[in-house]
Design a protein around this motif. Structure first.
Motif, PDB file in Angstrom:
ATOM      1  N   TYR A  81      37.722  60.149  31.773  1.00 35.48           N
ATOM      2  CA  TYR A  81      37.573  58.695  31.784  1.00 35.48           C
ATOM      3  C   TYR A  81      37.058  58.231  30.427  1.00 35.48           C
ATOM      4  CZ  TYR A  81      38.307  58.278  36.802  1.00 35.48           C
ATOM      5  OH  TYR A  81      38.874  58.267  38.057  1.00 35.48           O
ATOM      6  N   THR A  99      37.639  53.853  32.582  1.00 34.67           N
ATOM      7  CA  THR A  99      39.081  53.769  32.782  1.00 34.67           C
ATOM      8  C   THR A  99      39.644  55.180  32.860  1.00 34.67           C
ATOM      9  OG1 THR A  99      39.153  51.765  31.437  1.00 34.67           O
ATOM     10  CG2 THR A  99      41.242  52.859  31.846  1.00 34.67           C
ATOM     11  N   THR A 139      46.397  45.919  39.597  1.00 36.39           N
ATOM     12  CA  THR A 139      45.555  47.117  39.569  1.00 36.39           C
ATOM     13  C   THR A 139      44.113  46.727  39.266  1.00 36.39           C
ATOM     14  OG1 THR A 139      46.057  47.450  37.239  1.00 36.39           O
ATOM     15  CG2 THR A 139      47.423  48.640  38.837  1.00 36.39           C
ATOM     16  N   GLU A 140      43.692  45.589  39.787  1.00 37.45           N
ATOM     17  CA  GLU A 140      42.383  45.086  39.435  1.00 37.45           C
ATOM     18  C   GLU A 140      41.385  45.224  40.574  1.00 37.45           C
ATOM     19  OE1 GLU A 140      42.261  40.885  38.705  1.00 37.45           O
ATOM     20  OE2 GLU A 140      40.711  41.062  37.187  1.00 37.45           O
ATOM     21  N   GLN A 190      39.449  44.672  46.197  1.00 39.02           N
ATOM     22  CA  GLN A 190      40.669  45.239  45.604  1.00 39.02           C
ATOM     23  C   GLN A 190      41.835  44.932  46.522  1.00 39.02           C
ATOM     24  OE1 GLN A 190      42.502  48.037  46.944  1.00 39.02           O
ATOM     25  NE2 GLN A 190      41.076  48.599  48.581  1.00 39.02           N
ATOM     26  N   SER A 197      40.171  54.122  45.141  1.00 38.18           N
ATOM     27  CA  SER A 197      41.267  55.071  44.922  1.00 38.18           C
ATOM     28  C   SER A 197      42.157  55.055  46.141  1.00 38.18           C
ATOM     29  CB  SER A 197      40.743  56.488  44.642  1.00 38.18           C
ATOM     30  OG  SER A 197      40.032  56.995  45.746  1.00 38.18           O
ATOM     31  N   GLU A 224      41.780  59.612  40.452  1.00 37.87           N
ATOM     32  CA  GLU A 224      42.286  58.392  39.822  1.00 37.87           C
ATOM     33  C   GLU A 224      41.614  57.185  40.461  1.00 37.87           C
ATOM     34  OE1 GLU A 224      46.472  58.331  39.279  1.00 37.87           O
ATOM     35  OE2 GLU A 224      46.462  56.321  38.390  1.00 37.87           O
ATOM     36  N   GLN A 225      40.462  56.880  39.972  1.00 35.73           N
ATOM     37  CA  GLN A 225      39.695  55.759  40.486  1.00 35.73           C
ATOM     38  C   GLN A 225      39.845  54.565  39.547  1.00 35.73           C
ATOM     39  OE1 GLN A 225      35.640  56.693  41.691  1.00 35.73           O
ATOM     40  NE2 GLN A 225      36.277  58.684  42.486  1.00 35.73           N
ATOM     41  N   TYR A 226      39.918  53.396  40.154  1.00 30.48           N
ATOM     42  CA  TYR A 226      39.976  52.140  39.407  1.00 30.48           C
ATOM     43  C   TYR A 226      38.623  51.472  39.560  1.00 30.48           C
ATOM     44  CZ  TYR A 226      45.036  52.723  39.207  1.00 30.48           C
ATOM     45  OH  TYR A 226      46.291  53.198  38.959  1.00 30.48           O
TER      46      TYR A 226
END
Lengths: 110, 116
Positions: free
Chosen positions: A35, A44, B2-3, B25, B94, B104-106
């Motif tokens: 990240y 990110t 993707t917010e 989300q 995710s 894959e975390q937002y």
């Protein structure tokens, strides 16, 4: 505990290549990700490795060696905007969570 | 889209106040997370929700109370906080809490909390 090791700081010049290493504990290891976090910003997602080898995404690549319990993030053609903190993060089988390293602060100089 | 959004951006509260942080989300993600981050430190996991059920509580003090009203929303209720709780509180999501998906975390932009 499950500890990760990565360098605390790295400095490089624009246009150069830099490698940020991460070592982790082996037992139950599932995968490693990277990240990026700019000052004042949110982390990110950059890349993910679960199998040995290199994953390439544009100027950034990530590598994993499960036998050595080691991975790295490679940043090529460094730009000033790459100055940020970079965290490796690992998960363990069915752990349901990421464990973050302490972070590497990358400074890119002109 | 993707917010991940978080409100408020900044919060100052006294030790006797009650406040809530909100996270939203719309990516259809089924895992949501609360993290606490101090300056120059990594994000520190507090809670994980999977399919709206609390799946991980990292021994967080009871003055922090999470809530997941539906699959898009995550709240963190704060009560009787201490000055050492001042930090950036990050929400993330995710796709699921599976072994691959958690990588894959937002992340949302965070709420910067100051306890006085």
């Amino acid at each position: 505990g499950q500890s990760l090791e990565q360098p605390s700081e790295v400095t490089a010049v624009e246009g150069a290549i830099v490698q940020i290493n991460c070592t982790y504990q082996t037992s139950g290891f599932y995968g490693l990700s990277w990240y990026q976090q700019h000052d004042g910003g949110a982390p990110t997602f950059l890349s993910y490795n679960a199998l040995d080898g290199l994953e390439e995404t544009g100027r950034f690549s990530s590598f994993l060696s499960r036998s050595d319990s080691y991975g790295y993030l490679l940043l090529q053609e460094l730009q000033m905007k790459d100055s940020a903190s970079y965290f490796c993060a690992v998960s363990y089988n069915q752990g349901g969570k990421l464990i973050f390293g302490q972070g590497t602060e990358l400074s890119v100089k002109p | 889209d993707t917010e991940v959004t978080q409100t408020p951006k900044h919060l100052v509260m006294g030790m006797t106040n009650k406040k809530s942080l909100k996270c939203e989300q719309h990516m259809g993600h089924r895992a949501m997370y609360w993290y606490k981050q101090k300056a120059k430190k990594p994000p520190e996991l507090m809670f994980v929700y999977s399919y709206e059920k609390l799946s991980i509580n990292e021994s967080v003090p009871s003055r922090f109370s999470p809530e997941c009203p539906n699959s898009s929303l995550l709240n963190l209720h704060l009560h009787a906080l201490q000055p050492e709780d001042s930090a950036l509180y990050l929400c993330a999501s995710s796709q699921s809490s599976g072994d691959r998906a958690i990588h894959e975390q937002y992340f949302g932009p965070g709420t910067r909390l100051t306890v006085t």
